[in-house]
Design an enzyme around this catalytic site. Sequence first.
Site, PDB file in Angstrom:
ATOM      1  CG  HIS A 262       2.411   1.746   8.544  1.00 15.79           C
ATOM      2  ND1 HIS A 262       3.777   1.691   8.693  1.00 15.79           N
ATOM      3  CD2 HIS A 262       2.158   1.354   7.272  1.00 15.79           C
ATOM      4  CE1 HIS A 262       4.325   1.280   7.571  1.00 15.79           C
ATOM      5  NE2 HIS A 262       3.367   1.064   6.689  1.00 15.79           N
ATOM      6  CG  HIS A 299      -0.169  -4.546   1.875  1.00 14.47           C
ATOM      7  ND1 HIS A 299       0.862  -4.582   2.784  1.00 14.47           N
ATOM      8  CD2 HIS A 299       0.404  -4.229   0.689  1.00 14.47           C
ATOM      9  CE1 HIS A 299       2.007  -4.300   2.188  1.00 14.47           C
ATOM     10  NE2 HIS A 299       1.744  -4.091   0.905  1.00 14.47           N
ATOM     11  CG  ASP A 305       2.489  -7.798 -10.402  1.00 16.01           C
ATOM     12  OD1 ASP A 305       1.407  -8.169  -9.909  1.00 16.01           O
ATOM     13  OD2 ASP A 305       3.055  -8.394 -11.336  1.00 16.01           O
ATOM     14  CG  HIS A 335       3.057  -8.375  -0.059  1.00 21.81           C
ATOM     15  ND1 HIS A 335       2.220  -7.985  -1.067  1.00 21.81           N
ATOM     16  CD2 HIS A 335       3.758  -7.270   0.276  1.00 21.81           C
ATOM     17  CE1 HIS A 335       2.394  -6.713  -1.332  1.00 21.81           C
ATOM     18  NE2 HIS A 335       3.332  -6.247  -0.533  1.00 21.81           N
TER      19      HIS A 335
END
Length: 384
Positions: A262, A299, A305, A335
């Site tokens: 990834h 992560h 943000d 998240h």
Amino acid sequence: MPFYHRLGKIPHKRHTQFRKEDGSLFREEVMGTKGFSGIQSILYHHHPPTQVSQVKTIRNWRPELEEREANRYRHLLAADLPKQGDLIDGRVHLLVNEDVAIALVCPTEPMEYFFRNSDGDEVLFVHEGTGEFQSVFGSMSYRPGDYIVIPVGTTYRLKMDEGPQKFLVIESSGEITPPKRYRNEFGQLMEHSPYCERDIRVPETLDTFLEDGAFEIRVKAHGQLDAYTYNFHPFDVVGWDGYLYPWIFNVEDFEPITGRIHQPPPVHQTFSGPNFVVCSFVPRLYDYHPEAIPAPYWHSNVNSDEVLYYVKGNFMSRKGVREGSITLHPSGLPHGPHPGKVEASIGKQGTEELAVMIDTFRPLHVTKAAKEVEDPDYTYSWLP
């Protein structure tokens, strides 16, 4: 996009006499950034661009913010926002900070005036609709998937075709450019860049308008919107050249960078702004290591943000989002994929998702308008 371009008629040397057929002079305007040390273009007008006949203030530009609440994951059902107004007055600002403002607009009315953002660059991402982007530099047609990059100080308007129109609007406090790591010392996009100059559309048609009357230019400056009336059409330019002008890049021309495992979000970066980046998640093949997990790992945005605008497709790491949704995953909170999405991604060959991501390096503030379309259950959507 900083490469040299020219349109129309210009004199052989800059800052020299350039005369009309009747012997009078064209009016030369140097339009540049960072004083005289940034990129610039030189435009030649029929009229002095300083001849203002009336000035008035229209309104405060700054949106109202929600009362301070707990830092949490946010999901905005932005598809439920009203379809209203024109490209400027219809904007609904959702997330803002000192560097960038993110808005959505579904205009239903034509622009009866011209607009200029004097506080920074803008990007209009075209989610729906076609039409013509008209500016003092000339015209370009637009279609879904276009990023319209508009330099600070550009006078423009949209001529929309029939049918629904929807734009994600990114208003910056400074310049928006391709990432530096994809450009060489001369500014050319290099071989490892996910797009190149062939993918860029620049103004190709310059129509010079010699109309008298009352023409209004609304200018965003210093946090407010003012109106300036001129007795001549603002698109009175007969020619220009330089490095500063609007341009268009379509997300379909973004070539995704993939790998055996990834890849991190920076491989999706499309633009850089002051203290923020814009990324494009496009249809792509998944990782090809035999034991790869295509879904992103959890992560923590320790100092940024993350905002995602979901354009279309199957969003492989999310549940409950739909086309036109916006999610905010703020700094300080880890998240990642929703329950079951990691396992479901294993063995898949690719994804058809299309989304725009904006990562900011200073905290975003949520507006009252955003609060009205928030999904209150999203914060708890990772519970089993």
